[in-house]
Design an enzyme around this catalytic site. Structure first.
Site, short mmCIF file in Angstrom:
data_model
loop_
_atom_site.label_atom_id
_atom_site.label_comp_id
_atom_site.label_asym_id
_atom_site.label_seq_id
_atom_site.Cartn_x
_atom_site.Cartn_y
_atom_site.Cartn_z
N HIS A 123 9.15 17.57 1.35
CA HIS A 123 7.97 18.17 2.01
C HIS A 123 7.29 17.20 2.98
O HIS A 123 6.47 17.63 3.79
CB HIS A 123 6.93 18.61 0.97
CG HIS A 123 7.40 19.71 0.07
ND1 HIS A 123 7.84 20.92 0.55
CD2 HIS A 123 7.52 19.78 -1.29
CE1 HIS A 123 8.21 21.69 -0.47
NE2 HIS A 123 8.02 21.02 -1.59
N ASP A 160 16.44 22.78 -4.04
CA ASP A 160 15.12 22.79 -4.66
C ASP A 160 14.49 24.18 -4.44
O ASP A 160 14.77 24.83 -3.43
CB ASP A 160 14.25 21.71 -4.01
CG ASP A 160 12.92 21.50 -4.70
OD1 ASP A 160 12.80 20.54 -5.46
OD2 ASP A 160 11.98 22.31 -4.46
N HIS A 162 11.63 24.98 -3.59
CA HIS A 162 10.70 25.00 -2.46
C HIS A 162 11.45 24.66 -1.17
O HIS A 162 12.38 23.84 -1.18
CB HIS A 162 9.58 23.98 -2.67
CG HIS A 162 8.82 24.18 -3.94
ND1 HIS A 162 9.07 23.47 -5.09
CD2 HIS A 162 7.82 25.06 -4.24
CE1 HIS A 162 8.26 23.87 -6.06
NE2 HIS A 162 7.49 24.84 -5.56
N ASP A 242 13.90 22.86 -9.89
CA ASP A 242 12.76 23.72 -10.20
C ASP A 242 13.04 25.21 -9.94
O ASP A 242 12.15 26.04 -10.13
CB ASP A 242 11.49 23.26 -9.46
CG ASP A 242 11.73 22.82 -8.04
OD1 ASP A 242 12.86 23.03 -7.53
OD2 ASP A 242 10.80 22.27 -7.41
ZN LIG Z 1 10.35 21.85 -5.52
#
Ligand SMILES: [Zn+2]
Length: 306
Positions: A123, A160, A162, A242
């Site tokens: 991120h 992931d 996200h 995740d």
């Molecule tokens: Zn994540």
């Protein structure tokens, strides 16, 4: 043989009551030292600032260095917390990811790396900490690999849950680095739509909430594996766990075996005797993290070379 980068420095990056916890790296340490003890373990060096300057803005990097707290915590964004020891953890995470490239360039037999580190990095934007991460470990390493002139075309697979907004933004105009991500969408951080294609090098695979194994495999095959038809000479995984059904931070329902499936599916198509650097991102349920990562590593350990 997997070459693991790991150091106990990661146990000192205290985030208080936070999902990106010391417990995570303890779980990873237990897995790799118990189940993979016959593999190769390396200490990550501290990354130097000059290498990070190639990806992140200088003012931003200096701001991070100047704002590590002497006591207590400081916040680089509402989710991203630092303690007095955090800078070493940040620099080891970058340093191991970069040193993997050096090791590959020095020794052609060392070709599979797993960077067991924290915090995650995908991120982190050029000039902004986000989502628990300060420096974008994968992006700095891939940029370094390209600058070494030993690699011409690099693929980053990010599973992931996200979307890796930072990695996408850093490379969206770079035709030599492809970025492919499967992620819950719409969801944090808000990016990752199918229409975001960069310069033809970005492949997003949005997943609806409550997506199960079967739907995941279909969408991942259609949007990533089937769509990318190029040869690469270096492969990265932004390996987050995740999307596991047990994970508390998102609503994707992958099972342990799906992490084996993803890894094998990618290796079967793209890893034609090329080096692999897998870098830990998220994973916030300890059982989901342990089992998901174990399935990912089972595939990597069987990847052999002539
Ligand atoms: Zn994540």
């Amino acid at each position: 043989m997997i070459n693991f980068f790991y150091t106990d420095e990661y146990l000192k990056h205290d985030t208080g009551q936070h999902p990106e916890s010391i417990e995570r790296i303890k779980t990873v340490k237990k897995l790799i030292f118990e189940n993979y003890e016959s593999h190769n373990f390396l200490n990550p060096p501290l990354a130097n600032k000059e290498i990070i300057y190639n990806v992140h803005d200088k003012d931003y990097i200096d701001y991070i260095f100047d704002n590590i707290p002497d006591t207590g915590f400081s916040y680089f964004d509402p989710d991203t917390v630092a303690c007095p020891n955090s800078l070493n953890s940040y620099l080891c995470a970058v340093g191991g990811s970069v040193e993997a490239v050096n090791q590959i360039n020095l020794n052609k037999n060392k070709k599979v790396f797993f960077c067991a580190h924290r915090p995650p990095g995908h991120h982190a934007e050029k000039n902004k900490a986000m989502g628990f991460g300060v420096f974008n470990n994968v992006a700095i390493s891939a940029d370094y690999a390209l600058r070494s002139k030993k690699f011409e075309k690099i693929l980053i697979i990010d599973f992931d849950v996200h979307h890796g907004n930072g990695t996408q933004h850093i490379f969206e105009n770079n035709p030599n680095i492809f970025y492919a991500s499967s992620h819950q969408y719409p969801y944090y951080p808000g990016t990752g739509d199918l229409t975001e294609k960069g310069c033809g090098n970005i492949f997003n695979c949005p997943l609806p909430a409550n997506c199960d194994s079967k739907l995941f495999r279909k969408l991942f095959s259609e949007n990533i594996v089937d769509k990318i038809n190029q040869n690469f000479d270096l492969l990265y995984f932004s390996a987050g766990f995740d999307a596991h059904v047990l994970d508390p931070l998102a609503s994707i329902n992958l099972e342990d075996e799906d992490f084996f499936w993803i890894t094998k599916k990618i290796l079967d198509k793209f890893a034609n005797n090329i080096p692999i650097i897998s870098v830990l991102e998220g994973g916030y349920d300890m059982k989901g993290l342990y089992n998901g990562l174990n399935n990912h590593l089972k595939v990597l350990q069987d990847y052999s070379y002539e």
